[in-house]
Design a protein around this motif. Structure first.
Motif, short mmCIF file in Angstrom:
data_model
loop_
_atom_site.label_atom_id
_atom_site.label_comp_id
_atom_site.label_asym_id
_atom_site.label_seq_id
_atom_site.Cartn_x
_atom_site.Cartn_y
_atom_site.Cartn_z
N ASN A 55 0.85 -1.24 0.04
CA ASN A 55 0.16 0.06 -0.14
C ASN A 55 1.02 1.33 0.05
N THR A 57 1.23 3.64 2.19
CA THR A 57 1.87 4.00 3.58
C THR A 57 3.18 3.07 3.56
N ASP A 153 5.62 11.98 -1.78
CA ASP A 153 4.47 11.33 -1.41
C ASP A 153 3.51 11.85 -2.41
#
Ligand SMILES: *Cc1c(COP(=O)(O)O)cnc(C)c1O
Length: 367
Positions: A55, A57, A153
């Motif tokens: 994922n 994260t 990110d």
């Protein structure tokens, strides 16, 4: 009219066929589809290495671990983002140093990054908020000047560009998410891109129990790794959607252009897109005027059948961070606080029908 959700993934029959093929092949994890998708993402983002993980994260978490950032280190993070951008810093034991955003783009403020750099600063995590590139070229220069790791990110930024450069291609690592709210989805999923061969190797080891991916002859484990492997089932689902990524992005862009042109209400501030940037429009996010209560607006719109929601958190205001750092967001992060309290995300996805778009625009103009 049926309820219009904030997001809705567009899974088509060909995507389901691609998944079925993997299920019938018997090769469910880290098969050919993982490899093929890593190559496709590398080509698309124009970065030589791509590592798929569970994922968006885990991407950031493993990147911090691979860069050996931890206790005693500081990492700069925007105060307004999805909570994961800051959680990962805490998870490796480093200190999260928050920086305010610009209110018109929702992206981290370059000058405030400068003021937060200390001898302990090891990295800057830049978020391309809602799929609009931050001032990434200038932040990249600043990071080089101060010898800091730039981590992008880009969870929301597949298909986002500054000039001709794709989000995620500037830093030491760029992170993407395939959560159902992102442009393409496998339910859960993430990708890290990097120019650094050693970092890619370390990330491959961290994702798979510490395995040495270069040693083809004998299985060897070079560090204590995790299991953050993406399944081949998920990779096939993503690859199938990737085949139509350009049309997905262009449909989203045309919906966003209608919103920008046709939402016309003094109580609503529309997002600003600087001329050198192409957003992916992962989220269309507006700011409501001071006199409107955002939570009341959310519940009124839901009653009307439109699934609006808040956009992202003012992270220093969340209980864990408030207890640990006790920062006064009104003074230190006024724009992040405003974007959090007055921000509203509006449905924008490929499957949205024109009559639904008309209804959303009309409802916003009547607010
Ligand atoms: C979605 C998102 C994440 C987390 O991705 P997951 O795949 O849900 O773990 C991180 N950062 C930002 C900015 C996001 O939007």
């Amino acid at each position: 009219m049926n309820f219009i959700p904030l997001a809705s993934p567009d899974i088509r029959s060909e995507d389901i066929s691609a998944v079925n093929e993997v299920l019938l092949s018997g090769n469910l994890v880290q098969g050919k589809n993982v490899q093929l998708l890593e190559n496709r993402i590398s080509e698309f983002v124009k970065v030589p290495y791509c590592v798929l993980v569970t994922n968006g994260t885990a991407t950031l978490h493993l990147t911090l671990l691979a860069l050996e950032i931890g206790h005693g280190d500081e990492v700069i993070v925007p105060a307004f983002s999805y909570i994961a951008s800051a959680n990962v810093v805490e998870l490796v034991g480093a200190k999260t140093v928050f920086v305010d955003i610009e209110i018109d783009t929702y992206n981290i403020n370059l000058n405030q990054i400068k003021s937060k750099i200390t001898p302990r600063t090891k990295a800057v995590i830049v978020v391309h908020e809602f799929g609009l590139c931050a001032n990434i070229r200038q932040i990249h220069e600043l990071c080089i000047e101060h010898n800091l790791n730039l981590i992008e990110d880009a969870a929301c930024a597949l298909g986002s560009y500054e000039e001709n450069c794709h989000a995620g291609s500037f830093g030491v690592a760029g992170s993407f998410s395939f959560h159902p709210r992102k442009a393409i989805t496998s339910g859960e999923g993430g990708a890290i891109v990097t120019h650094n061969e050693n970092l890619a190797k370390k990330l491959r080891a961290l994702r798979n129990h510490g395995i040495d991916s270069n040693n083809q002859n004998e299985m060897d484990f070079i560090l204590p790794g995790y299991n953050c492997r993406l399944t081949d089932i998920q990779a096939a689902l993503l690859l199938s959607q990737f085949n139509r990524i350009e049309s997905t992005l262009s449909r989203k862009k045309s919906i966003a252009n209608r919103y920008l042109k046709e939402i016309n209400n003094s109580k609503i501030t529309l997002p600003y897109v600087p001329p050198n940037k192409t957003p992916s429009w992962q989220t269309f996010h507006v700011i409501l005027s001071e006199n409107l209560d955002r939570n009341i607006v959310i519940s009124e719109f839901r009653q009307k059948g439109i699934g609006v929601n808040y956009g992202a958190q003012c992270i220093p205001e969340q209980t864990y961070f408030k207890n640990k750092y006790n920062l006064d967001s009104e003074i230190e992060f006024p724009n992040s606080l405003k974007a959090y309290k007055k921000g509203l995300a509006i449905p924008l996805y490929e499957k949205l029908e024109n009559y639904q778009i008309d209804y959303i625009i009309e409802s916003l103009n009547k607010l």
